[in-house]
Write a protein that holds these residues in place. Structure first.
Motif, PDB file in Angstrom:
ATOM      1  N   GLY A  12      20.421  74.530  30.705  1.00  0.00           N
ATOM      2  CA  GLY A  12      19.048  73.944  30.605  1.00  0.00           C
ATOM      3  C   GLY A  12      18.043  73.880  31.995  1.00  0.00           C
ATOM      4  O   GLY A  12      18.530  73.507  32.790  1.00  0.00           O
ATOM      5  N   PRO A  15      12.164  70.619  32.058  1.00  0.00           N
ATOM      6  CA  PRO A  15      10.923  70.547  31.234  1.00  0.00           C
ATOM      7  C   PRO A  15       9.726  71.297  31.819  1.00  0.00           C
ATOM      8  O   PRO A  15       8.870  71.642  31.199  1.00  0.00           O
ATOM      9  N   GLY A  92      14.057  73.131  29.024  1.00  0.00           N
ATOM     10  CA  GLY A  92      14.397  71.756  28.521  1.00  0.00           C
ATOM     11  C   GLY A  92      15.972  71.575  28.512  1.00  0.00           C
ATOM     12  O   GLY A  92      16.428  71.935  29.324  1.00  0.00           O
ATOM     13  N   ASP A  93      16.323  71.265  27.291  1.00  0.00           N
ATOM     14  CA  ASP A  93      17.883  71.100  26.986  1.00  0.00           C
ATOM     15  C   ASP A  93      18.096  72.066  26.025  1.00  0.00           C
ATOM     16  O   ASP A  93      17.498  72.116  24.970  1.00  0.00           O
ATOM     17  N   ILE A  96      18.785  71.053  22.313  1.00  0.00           N
ATOM     18  CA  ILE A  96      17.669  70.273  21.506  1.00  0.00           C
ATOM     19  C   ILE A  96      16.608  71.394  21.117  1.00  0.00           C
ATOM     20  O   ILE A  96      15.796  71.709  21.902  1.00  0.00           O
ATOM     21  N   GLY A  98      16.844  74.579  21.099  1.00  0.00           N
ATOM     22  CA  GLY A  98      17.004  75.717  21.844  1.00  0.00           C
ATOM     23  C   GLY A  98      17.697  76.692  21.539  1.00  0.00           C
ATOM     24  O   GLY A  98      18.075  77.733  22.115  1.00  0.00           O
ATOM     25  N   PRO A 118      23.822  70.893  30.275  1.00  0.00           N
ATOM     26  CA  PRO A 118      22.518  70.307  29.810  1.00  0.00           C
ATOM     27  C   PRO A 118      21.452  70.316  30.614  1.00  0.00           C
ATOM     28  O   PRO A 118      21.609  70.391  31.879  1.00  0.00           O
ATOM     29  N   SER A 121      15.575  66.967  28.673  1.00  0.00           N
ATOM     30  CA  SER A 121      14.697  67.614  27.498  1.00  0.00           C
ATOM     31  C   SER A 121      13.241  67.272  28.050  1.00  0.00           C
ATOM     32  O   SER A 121      12.974  66.055  28.274  1.00  0.00           O
ATOM     33  N   SER A 122      12.305  68.187  27.691  1.00  0.00           N
ATOM     34  CA  SER A 122      10.947  67.799  27.567  1.00  0.00           C
ATOM     35  C   SER A 122      10.675  66.738  26.584  1.00  0.00           C
ATOM     36  O   SER A 122       9.646  66.170  26.995  1.00  0.00           O
ATOM     37  N   SER A 123      11.351  66.332  25.513  1.00  0.00           N
ATOM     38  CA  SER A 123      11.080  65.385  24.519  1.00  0.00           C
ATOM     39  C   SER A 123      11.129  63.984  25.370  1.00  0.00           C
ATOM     40  O   SER A 123      10.441  63.116  24.857  1.00  0.00           O
ATOM     41  N   VAL A 145      13.108  62.682  17.487  1.00  0.00           N
ATOM     42  CA  VAL A 145      12.676  63.828  18.154  1.00  0.00           C
ATOM     43  C   VAL A 145      12.729  64.800  17.021  1.00  0.00           C
ATOM     44  O   VAL A 145      13.937  65.107  16.425  1.00  0.00           O
ATOM     45  N   THR A 147      11.456  68.592  15.228  1.00  0.00           N
ATOM     46  CA  THR A 147      10.669  70.225  15.399  1.00  0.00           C
ATOM     47  C   THR A 147       9.558  69.977  14.455  1.00  0.00           C
ATOM     48  O   THR A 147       9.649  69.650  13.264  1.00  0.00           O
TER      49      THR A 147
END
Length: 256
Positions: A12, A15, A92-93, A96, A98, A118, A121-123, A145, A147
């Motif tokens: 990862g 972000p 990101g990760d 997630i 990805g 890992p 994450s951008s989330s 979170v 999609t």
């Protein structure tokens, strides 16, 4: 010369801000024989890669598909067998949205050793950079979170479920479905629910639009917001404005 053990490490990249990649990820990049990287990976991170490694850009952004997923899977295995340690660098990760798990599964089925590092994450990080907490005592006890676009290119059914809850809702890859998302929240009577849309989060190109369910589409048009962007819906979005107001008051007091 002894042949290298075929291996895939899915990493990862975080972000966008280069400082948000992990130390372990950097160590793995320095050990790589081949690096396959995505469009959402900050290119400055490639400076950490073993200078003898082969770099392969594989795209993976809406409108930027240099390789299809099946081709990437095959490339991982082929390079692993011929070169040794393949690093799949993802924004990101990797677990997630990805597709990191799919790539590891494919590689393992073709007898490659597999590992994952890992990423942030951008989330989580992108809202945080804008002082938007996903949970806050008294405001939000949980978060979703989701999609914005499924493999069938439809809006996830989970968005409708999330709209019924009091949780913070973070939607990735959802800009193309923004009007549909707005209608779902309006249907639940959440016209005035705060919304933030953050484009190119944690990077110098970051842009943000803040409004409500009823006003956000107009704000997006006015500010020219587009992918890659994250949609955050929930009362916690107001925390950002509250902090800004407090900071302004402190500044004014200091001037006086």
């Amino acid at each position: 010369m002894m042949k290298k053990q075929p291996k895939l490490t899915v990493v990862g990249a975080g972000p966008g801000d280069t400082d948000l990649i992990t130390l372990k990820a950097i160590k793995v990049l320095k050990q790589a024989d081949v690096v396959l990287y995505d469009a959402l990976v900050n290119p400055k991170l490639l400076n950490f890669v073993n200078p003898l490694a082969e770099l392969i850009f594989v795209g993976k952004r809406k409108g930027c598909y240099r390789y299809q997923q099946e081709q990437i899977n095959e490339l991982i295995v082929q390079r692993g067998l011929t070169h040794g340690h393949v690093v799949r660098l993802k924004g990101g990760d990797p677990f997630i949205f990805g597709r990191g798990a799919e790539e590891m599964q494919y590689a393992a089925a073709h007898e490659l050793e597999v590992a994952v590092v890992p990423g942030i994450s951008s989330s989580l990080a992108v809202p945080a950079y804008q002082n938007i907490p996903l949970t806050k005592r008294g405001s939000a006890e949980s978060f979703w979170v989701i999609t914005g676009t499924t493999k069938e290119h439809q809006l996830s059914n989970d968005v409708a479920l999330a709209a019924k809850s009091n949780a913070t809702v973070v939607i990735l890859m959802g800009m193309g479905k923004l009007a549909e998302i707005v209608r779902l929240f309006q249907r639940e009577g959440k016209d005035t629910l705060p919304v933030a849309i953050i484009q190119n989060g944690t990077t110098p190109e970051e842009k943000i639009g803040v409004g409500t369910v009823n006003t956000i589409t107009t704000i997006v048009q006015k500010k020219g917001l587009s992918n890659p962007a994250i949609i955050v819906l929930g009362s916690v979005v107001s925390h950002r404005q509250e902090l800004l107001q407090l900071q302004r008051e402190i500044t004014l007091k200091a001037v006086v």
